[in-house]
Design an enzyme around this catalytic site. Sequence first.
Site, PDB file in Angstrom:
ATOM      1  N   ARG A 226      49.552  50.491  56.812  1.00 13.46           N
ATOM      2  CA  ARG A 226      48.654  49.656  56.003  1.00 13.46           C
ATOM      3  C   ARG A 226      48.797  48.186  56.397  1.00 13.46           C
ATOM      4  NH1 ARG A 226      49.604  53.780  51.788  1.00 13.46           N
ATOM      5  NH2 ARG A 226      51.548  52.814  51.070  1.00 13.46           N
ATOM      6  N   PHE A 242      39.298  59.577  53.477  1.00 15.19           N
ATOM      7  CA  PHE A 242      40.413  60.173  52.735  1.00 15.19           C
ATOM      8  C   PHE A 242      41.189  59.048  52.048  1.00 15.19           C
ATOM      9  CE2 PHE A 242      39.676  62.800  56.526  1.00 15.19           C
ATOM     10  CZ  PHE A 242      39.388  64.027  55.952  1.00 15.19           C
ATOM     11  N   CYS A 351      49.770  63.798  58.820  1.00  8.63           N
ATOM     12  CA  CYS A 351      51.027  64.035  58.105  1.00  8.63           C
ATOM     13  C   CYS A 351      51.379  65.522  58.144  1.00  8.63           C
ATOM     14  CB  CYS A 351      50.935  63.536  56.670  1.00  8.63           C
ATOM     15  SG  CYS A 351      49.689  64.357  55.661  1.00  8.63           S
TER      16      CYS A 351
END
Length: 405
Positions: A226, A242, A351
């Site tokens: 981020r 998402f 992930c």
Amino acid sequence: MSAPASSAPRLRLRVSKAAELHIRDGHPWVYESSVREQNREGEPGELAVVYDRRDRFLAIGLYDPFSPLRLRVLHTGMPTQLDDTWWAARLDAALARRAALFGPLTAFGDTDGYRVLNGESDGFPGLVVDRYAGVLVMKLYTAAWFPHLRRMLELFAARAPDFAVVLRLSRNIAERAADLGLHDGQVIYGELAGDSVVFRESGLRFEAEVRQGQKTGFFLDQRENRRRVEGLSEGRRVLNAFSFSGGFSLYAARGGASEVTSLDISAHALRSAERNFALNPELTAVHKTVQADVFEWLPRGEAEYDLVILDPPSLARREAEREGAIRAYGKLAEGGLTRLAPGGILVSASCSAHVSAEEFEEAVMSAVRRSGRRWRKLLSSRHAPDHHASFAEAEYLKAVFLEMD
């Protein structure tokens, strides 16, 4: 589910030659299929000792007769007493690693939401603890921790007495937890008003749904990515696919994005993103939300973006889903590229532990090559430092940043 009487002999295991080698190499799991002998039945959470073929001490760990992971290793090498001092020292070592990153556990700085204990990689196999401001969320993945729960609460209470502790449980142990009067989302220490808590990450305020939300209430593992997105967002139209509760969206807005679109199939997630923007009124970028299936929405739309973020939930929760997940990552990248303006940046993340970093990146790059566009790789990233992985199976997070002509 109580521990055996103190008069019972120590639970002793012998394992396969391959398992011995794995333990010596630092692997923290012993599978049921690897156990060759044991002297008696064991109870969840009992300390079991593994002896090698020469009857020498090899390891000690938490036994779980209900799990395919029959033993979760706590200590290898020379025999030692796992007493209160040992447990305290292990916890303090993990806290010291976080203090170097975020300050002491009880400090409230620009980032007071982070992983405190990362399971096996911090020496607490099957146990994760995340911090959100003055709340600790303790998630258990094995019934072996139930007999040790009081000890862990006492250790944390001594170090953060004013914090509340929320218990989260993986689904596979919920029924056994109920037998002990425990349930998912239970406040097991201190007091907590409501189901959520506001914490800070890099100075931004976020809401964590600690009692009912996914994982422990927020996806803390993407913090470093981020921050990278924030540094790439100035003047750009950003699509966060998402988006969940809008983590990447808020960072992009603070980074100077001209507009940010949060895209998710969940209306609940999009409302959470809107609440997070409301918690940060200083963010002036236009924020839009779109409720849609990302796989269907990407190839159908016409709007272009200068920065596209693809951060789906795990697409392979078991090995049998690996090949399908690899194809899905390629399909997502292909859809994202159709929405990416010339000179734009594609950020694609995974992930899925069952998909390797190499397989994931090749799926993305295959889509890039099929597009015929020229590209430049800005970086690849893996785990954040508070989510470090000490063995192969713990490595799940990966991302690639690509600039496209």
